[in-house]
Scaffold this motif. Structure first.
Motif, PDB file in Angstrom:
ATOM      1  N   ASN A 138      -2.018  -3.647   5.796  1.00 30.01           N
ATOM      2  CA  ASN A 138      -3.186  -2.834   5.474  1.00 30.01           C
ATOM      3  C   ASN A 138      -3.254  -1.668   6.456  1.00 30.01           C
ATOM      4  O   ASN A 138      -3.427  -1.865   7.650  1.00 30.01           O
ATOM      5  CB  ASN A 138      -4.448  -3.694   5.562  1.00 30.01           C
ATOM      6  CG  ASN A 138      -5.626  -3.045   4.916  1.00 30.01           C
ATOM      7  OD1 ASN A 138      -5.577  -1.889   4.511  1.00 30.01           O
ATOM      8  ND2 ASN A 138      -6.720  -3.776   4.827  1.00 30.01           N
ATOM      9  N   PRO A 139      -3.108  -0.422   5.967  1.00 30.81           N
ATOM     10  CA  PRO A 139      -3.039   0.725   6.871  1.00 30.81           C
ATOM     11  C   PRO A 139      -4.401   1.133   7.422  1.00 30.81           C
ATOM     12  O   PRO A 139      -5.435   0.914   6.801  1.00 30.81           O
ATOM     13  CB  PRO A 139      -2.476   1.829   5.978  1.00 30.81           C
ATOM     14  CG  PRO A 139      -2.898   1.442   4.605  1.00 30.81           C
ATOM     15  CD  PRO A 139      -2.909  -0.054   4.576  1.00 30.81           C
ATOM     16  N   ALA A 164      -4.475   6.364   2.023  1.00 34.14           N
ATOM     17  CA  ALA A 164      -3.850   5.107   1.611  1.00 34.14           C
ATOM     18  C   ALA A 164      -4.380   4.736   0.239  1.00 34.14           C
ATOM     19  O   ALA A 164      -5.521   5.032  -0.113  1.00 34.14           O
ATOM     20  CB  ALA A 164      -4.150   3.994   2.605  1.00 34.14           C
ATOM     21  N   SER A 165      -3.530   4.103  -0.537  1.00 34.77           N
ATOM     22  CA  SER A 165      -3.912   3.636  -1.860  1.00 34.77           C
ATOM     23  C   SER A 165      -3.402   2.212  -2.010  1.00 34.77           C
ATOM     24  O   SER A 165      -2.267   1.908  -1.669  1.00 34.77           O
ATOM     25  CB  SER A 165      -3.292   4.543  -2.929  1.00 34.77           C
ATOM     26  OG  SER A 165      -3.639   4.099  -4.217  1.00 34.77           O
ATOM     27  N   ARG A 169       2.708   5.503  -6.469  1.00 30.61           N
ATOM     28  CA  ARG A 169       3.180   6.623  -5.652  1.00 30.61           C
ATOM     29  C   ARG A 169       3.619   7.792  -6.534  1.00 30.61           C
ATOM     30  O   ARG A 169       3.379   8.945  -6.218  1.00 30.61           O
ATOM     31  CB  ARG A 169       4.330   6.163  -4.758  1.00 30.61           C
ATOM     32  CG  ARG A 169       4.877   7.270  -3.885  1.00 30.61           C
ATOM     33  CD  ARG A 169       5.947   6.795  -2.944  1.00 30.61           C
ATOM     34  NE  ARG A 169       7.093   6.287  -3.671  1.00 30.61           N
ATOM     35  CZ  ARG A 169       8.161   5.769  -3.102  1.00 30.61           C
ATOM     36  NH1 ARG A 169       8.222   5.665  -1.799  1.00 30.61           N
ATOM     37  NH2 ARG A 169       9.158   5.328  -3.829  1.00 30.61           N
ATOM     38  N   CYS A 176       5.274   9.943   1.343  1.00 23.43           N
ATOM     39  CA  CYS A 176       4.407   8.844   0.947  1.00 23.43           C
ATOM     40  C   CYS A 176       5.257   7.583   1.051  1.00 23.43           C
ATOM     41  O   CYS A 176       6.286   7.475   0.394  1.00 23.43           O
ATOM     42  CB  CYS A 176       3.901   9.023  -0.476  1.00 23.43           C
ATOM     43  SG  CYS A 176       2.709  10.358  -0.626  1.00 23.43           S
ATOM     44  N   ILE A 223      -1.434   9.093   9.533  1.00 20.55           N
ATOM     45  CA  ILE A 223      -1.709   8.487   8.225  1.00 20.55           C
ATOM     46  C   ILE A 223      -2.985   9.126   7.695  1.00 20.55           C
ATOM     47  O   ILE A 223      -4.063   8.933   8.229  1.00 20.55           O
ATOM     48  CB  ILE A 223      -1.861   6.951   8.332  1.00 20.55           C
ATOM     49  CG1 ILE A 223      -0.621   6.331   8.984  1.00 20.55           C
ATOM     50  CG2 ILE A 223      -2.149   6.345   6.974  1.00 20.55           C
ATOM     51  CD1 ILE A 223       0.664   6.569   8.235  1.00 20.55           C
ATOM     52  N   TRP A 244       0.840  -1.174   0.000  1.00 15.17           N
ATOM     53  CA  TRP A 244       0.000   0.000   0.000  1.00 15.17           C
ATOM     54  C   TRP A 244       0.887   1.239   0.000  1.00 15.17           C
ATOM     55  O   TRP A 244       1.996   1.212   0.536  1.00 15.17           O
ATOM     56  CB  TRP A 244      -0.881   0.064   1.253  1.00 15.17           C
ATOM     57  CG  TRP A 244      -2.016  -0.895   1.265  1.00 15.17           C
ATOM     58  CD1 TRP A 244      -3.303  -0.647   0.918  1.00 15.17           C
ATOM     59  CD2 TRP A 244      -1.984  -2.268   1.662  1.00 15.17           C
ATOM     60  NE1 TRP A 244      -4.062  -1.770   1.071  1.00 15.17           N
ATOM     61  CE2 TRP A 244      -3.281  -2.784   1.523  1.00 15.17           C
ATOM     62  CE3 TRP A 244      -0.982  -3.110   2.119  1.00 15.17           C
ATOM     63  CZ2 TRP A 244      -3.594  -4.096   1.830  1.00 15.17           C
ATOM     64  CZ3 TRP A 244      -1.295  -4.425   2.411  1.00 15.17           C
ATOM     65  CH2 TRP A 244      -2.591  -4.900   2.268  1.00 15.17           C
ATOM     66  N   ASN A 246       2.007   9.968   5.099  1.00 14.48           N
ATOM     67  CA  ASN A 246       2.353  10.082   6.507  1.00 14.48           C
ATOM     68  C   ASN A 246       2.669  11.542   6.822  1.00 14.48           C
ATOM     69  O   ASN A 246       3.660  12.089   6.344  1.00 14.48           O
ATOM     70  CB  ASN A 246       3.554   9.187   6.811  1.00 14.48           C
ATOM     71  CG  ASN A 246       3.865   9.115   8.283  1.00 14.48           C
ATOM     72  OD1 ASN A 246       3.546  10.008   9.046  1.00 14.48           O
ATOM     73  ND2 ASN A 246       4.503   8.024   8.679  1.00 14.48           N
ATOM     74  N   ILE A 267      -6.421   4.451   8.543  1.00 13.54           N
ATOM     75  CA  ILE A 267      -6.383   5.892   8.298  1.00 13.54           C
ATOM     76  C   ILE A 267      -6.767   6.602   9.591  1.00 13.54           C
ATOM     77  O   ILE A 267      -7.936   6.805   9.887  1.00 13.54           O
ATOM     78  CB  ILE A 267      -7.340   6.293   7.151  1.00 13.54           C
ATOM     79  CG1 ILE A 267      -7.149   5.407   5.942  1.00 13.54           C
ATOM     80  CG2 ILE A 267      -7.179   7.768   6.813  1.00 13.54           C
ATOM     81  CD1 ILE A 267      -5.766   5.428   5.353  1.00 13.54           C
ATOM     82  N   VAL A 284       0.943   4.961   1.522  1.00 14.77           N
ATOM     83  CA  VAL A 284       0.271   5.756   2.553  1.00 14.77           C
ATOM     84  C   VAL A 284       0.918   7.124   2.668  1.00 14.77           C
ATOM     85  O   VAL A 284       2.129   7.267   2.494  1.00 14.77           O
ATOM     86  CB  VAL A 284       0.289   5.059   3.937  1.00 14.77           C
ATOM     87  CG1 VAL A 284      -0.468   3.758   3.897  1.00 14.77           C
ATOM     88  CG2 VAL A 284       1.699   4.847   4.435  1.00 14.77           C
TER      89      VAL A 284
END
Length: 80
Positions: free
Chosen positions: A41-42, A51-52, A65, A35, A48, A25, A29, A44, A27
């Motif tokens: 799995n983050p 997330a993608s 990214r 990024c 954070i 992922w 930050n 949110i 994310v």
């Protein structure tokens, strides 16, 4: 009804991601102003802020990214 469908879809995505190996992922930050590419799995919350993913390979995550407008340009030159 919409809430039930959305909850079911989100739970299904989480369960699917939990069974898969080697997912990545991207994310955002706030604490580091970067990024980052992560392998879990983050959530949110806190620092954070987005997330993608998931992405099947680290190269796919790096490509994603580089296309995310919210990521600072300095991230594109750093190697993870």
């Amino acid at each position: 009804m919409r809430r039930a469908v959305l909850t079911t879809v989100l739970m299904g995505m989480t369960a699917t991601a939990a069974w898969a190996d080697d997912l990545f992922w991207v994310v955002g930050n706030r604490a580091t102003n970067r990024c980052e590419i992560v392998t879990s799995n983050p959530v949110i919350i806190g620092d954070i802020w987005f997330a993608s993913g998931p992405f099947k390979s680290k190269d796919d995550a790096k490509l994603a990214r580089s296309t995310i407008n919210a990521c600072p340009n300095k991230d594109m030159t750093q190697e993870d």
